[in-house]
Design a protein around this motif. Structure first.
Motif, short mmCIF file in Angstrom:
data_model
loop_
_atom_site.label_atom_id
_atom_site.label_comp_id
_atom_site.label_asym_id
_atom_site.label_seq_id
_atom_site.Cartn_x
_atom_site.Cartn_y
_atom_site.Cartn_z
N LEU A 66 -37.43 76.99 95.31
CA LEU A 66 -38.31 77.09 94.14
C LEU A 66 -39.74 76.69 94.47
N ILE A 67 -39.92 75.79 95.45
CA ILE A 67 -41.27 75.48 95.92
C ILE A 67 -41.88 76.72 96.57
N LYS A 68 -41.12 77.38 97.44
CA LYS A 68 -41.61 78.62 98.08
C LYS A 68 -41.95 79.66 97.02
N ASP A 69 -41.08 79.81 96.05
CA ASP A 69 -41.29 80.77 94.97
C ASP A 69 -42.59 80.46 94.22
N SER A 70 -42.82 79.20 93.93
CA SER A 70 -44.02 78.81 93.17
C SER A 70 -45.28 78.99 93.99
N VAL A 71 -45.25 78.61 95.26
CA VAL A 71 -46.42 78.75 96.12
C VAL A 71 -46.77 80.22 96.30
N ASN A 72 -45.77 81.08 96.48
CA ASN A 72 -46.05 82.51 96.61
C ASN A 72 -46.70 83.07 95.35
N LYS A 73 -46.28 82.60 94.20
CA LYS A 73 -46.90 83.06 92.96
C LYS A 73 -48.34 82.57 92.85
N ALA A 74 -48.62 81.39 93.41
CA ALA A 74 -49.98 80.84 93.35
C ALA A 74 -50.98 81.74 94.04
N VAL A 75 -50.52 82.51 95.03
CA VAL A 75 -51.42 83.39 95.78
C VAL A 75 -52.00 84.48 94.88
N ASP A 76 -51.21 84.97 93.94
CA ASP A 76 -51.61 86.11 93.12
C ASP A 76 -51.90 85.77 91.66
N TYR A 77 -51.29 84.72 91.15
CA TYR A 77 -51.46 84.39 89.73
C TYR A 77 -52.77 83.64 89.48
N SER A 78 -53.22 83.68 88.24
CA SER A 78 -54.30 82.79 87.84
C SER A 78 -53.77 81.36 87.81
N LEU A 79 -54.68 80.37 87.76
CA LEU A 79 -54.25 78.98 87.74
C LEU A 79 -53.34 78.70 86.55
N HIS A 80 -53.69 79.22 85.39
CA HIS A 80 -52.88 78.98 84.19
C HIS A 80 -51.49 79.60 84.34
N GLU A 81 -51.44 80.86 84.79
CA GLU A 81 -50.14 81.51 84.96
C GLU A 81 -49.30 80.80 86.02
N GLY A 82 -49.95 80.39 87.11
CA GLY A 82 -49.24 79.71 88.17
C GLY A 82 -48.66 78.38 87.71
N MET A 83 -49.41 77.65 86.92
CA MET A 83 -48.93 76.36 86.43
C MET A 83 -47.75 76.53 85.48
N GLN A 84 -47.78 77.58 84.66
CA GLN A 84 -46.65 77.84 83.78
C GLN A 84 -45.40 78.19 84.58
N TYR A 85 -45.60 78.96 85.64
CA TYR A 85 -44.46 79.33 86.50
C TYR A 85 -43.92 78.11 87.22
N GLU A 86 -44.83 77.27 87.74
CA GLU A 86 -44.42 76.04 88.41
C GLU A 86 -43.59 75.17 87.46
N ARG A 87 -44.03 75.04 86.23
CA ARG A 87 -43.35 74.19 85.25
C ARG A 87 -41.92 74.68 84.99
N LYS A 88 -41.76 76.01 84.93
CA LYS A 88 -40.42 76.56 84.72
C LYS A 88 -39.50 76.15 85.86
N ASN A 89 -39.99 76.25 87.09
CA ASN A 89 -39.17 75.88 88.25
C ASN A 89 -38.90 74.38 88.29
N PHE A 90 -39.89 73.60 87.88
CA PHE A 90 -39.70 72.15 87.79
C PHE A 90 -38.55 71.82 86.85
N TYR A 91 -38.54 72.44 85.68
CA TYR A 91 -37.46 72.19 84.71
C TYR A 91 -36.11 72.62 85.27
N LEU A 92 -36.08 73.78 85.96
CA LEU A 92 -34.82 74.30 86.48
C LEU A 92 -34.16 73.32 87.45
N LEU A 93 -34.95 72.62 88.24
CA LEU A 93 -34.37 71.70 89.23
C LEU A 93 -33.64 70.54 88.59
#
Length: 257
Positions: free
Chosen positions: A206-233
C-alpha cells in the motif's frame, strides 16, 4: 518455472529474476521480455515471495532491445503485435522490485531498470537511451519514467543526445539509490531485499501504491488516496502484531495477513 532467456529462483522470501543472454549482453528480444513479465507475475502471486530482485548475468544488465529482431517491422505489424502490452504488466506488480544493475543499462534495459522501485548500481555502470541514433525513440516508458524522475530539461538532453549517464550522475539525479563495488552488488542488493522482506508485506504494497499515485495525482487527491490505504491497514493482522510487538518491546513477526 522454466524459461529460455532468464533464470529464476526463490530464497528467503526473495524472488530472483536473472537475465540470461550474457553472450548478447542480455539484449531483450520479445520472448525474453515476455518471460520476464511472466516471472514477475508468478512471483506476485507466490505467497512465499515478498520482494523481487532483477539482475543480469555476465558483465551487463542489458544493452537494450534486440535490434536485429525489429529491423523489418512497420507501423501496422507493430500495432498488431502490441508488444508493449507485456511491458504494461509491470505496473500491476504490487510487491517491491529491486534492480541490481551493472555494466551497460541501455535502451530497453534502461526502461526495465526504471520500472523497478529501487535501483542499486555497481561502480562503472552506465545508463543511456541511444534510440535516437537509430532513428527511433524509447517505447516502453522510457520518456515518461525518466522525465518524472529528473524533469523535462535533463530528460530531453539525455534522450536527444543519447549520451551515457555515469552511475554517479544517475545517483545525483535520483535515478538510482546506491552505488556499490561490482563484487558486492548482489550481496548489498540481497541485504536490502532481506530487510524489506521482514517488513509487513501489506504495508509495503500500500505504500508503493500510494507513492505511485503521488507521481500523477494532485496533492489533495494523493492525500485522500493515502488516507484510504492508511485506514485499510488497520484491518490487517500485521497491524495488530506490529503495535502489540511495540508495546511488548519485542520484534514483530509479520505474516502478510
Amino acid at each position: 518455472m522454466s524459461f529460455n532467456f532468464i533464470e529464476t529462483n526463490i530464497n528467503d522470501h526473495i524472488g530472483l529474476i536473472e537475465l540470461n543472454r550474457p553472450d548478447r549482453l542480455n539484449s531483450l528480444n520479445r520472448k525474453m521480455v515476455s518471460e520476464i513479465m511472466d516471472a514477475l507475475l508468478a512471483f506476485e502471486c507466490e505467497k512465499e515471495v515478498r520482494v523481487i530482485v532483477i539482475t543480469g548475468r555476465g558483465r551487463a544488465f542489458s544493452a537494450g532491445a534486440d535490434i536485429e529482431e525489429m529491423m523489418e517491422d512497420d507501423p501496422i505489424s507493430l500495432e498488431l503485435l502490441n508488444q508493449f502490452s507485456d511491458w504494461d504488466r509491470i505496473a500491476t506488480v504490487k510487491k517491491p522490485i529491486i534492480g541490481a544493475v551493472k555494466g551497460f543499462v541501455f535502451g530497453g534495459g534502461f526502461e526495465l531498470a526504471l520500472a523497478c522501485d529501487l535501483l542499486i548500481a555497481a561502480t562503472g555502470t552506465e545508463f543511456s537511451f541511444p534510440e535516437v541514433g537509430l532513428g527511433v525513440m524509447p517505447g516502453a516508458g522510457g520518456t515518461q519514467r525518466l522525465t518524472k524522475l529528473v524533469g523535462k530539461t535533463k530528460a530531453l538532453e539525455w534522450l536527444w543526445t543519447g549520451e551515457r549517464i555515469l552511475a554517479a550522475t544517475a545517483l545525483d539525479h535520483g535515478i538510482i539509490n546506491k552505488i556499490v563495488a561490482s563484487e558486492l552488488l548482489m550481496e548489498e542488493t540481497t541485504r536490502l531485499a532481506q530487510k524489506l522482506a521482514k517488513q509487513p508485506p501489506i504495508s509495503l504494497r500500500l505504500i508503493k501504491d500510494s507513492v505511485n499515485k503521488a507521481v500523477d495525482y494532485s496533492l489533495h487527491e494523493g492525500m485522500q488516496y493515502e488516507r484510504k490505504n492508511f485506514y485499510l491497514l488497520f484491518g490487517t493482522e500485521d497491524q495488530k502484531e506490529g503495535m502489540n510487538a511495540f508495546m511488548e518491546k519485542r520484534k514483530p513477526n509479520y505474516q502478510g495477513k
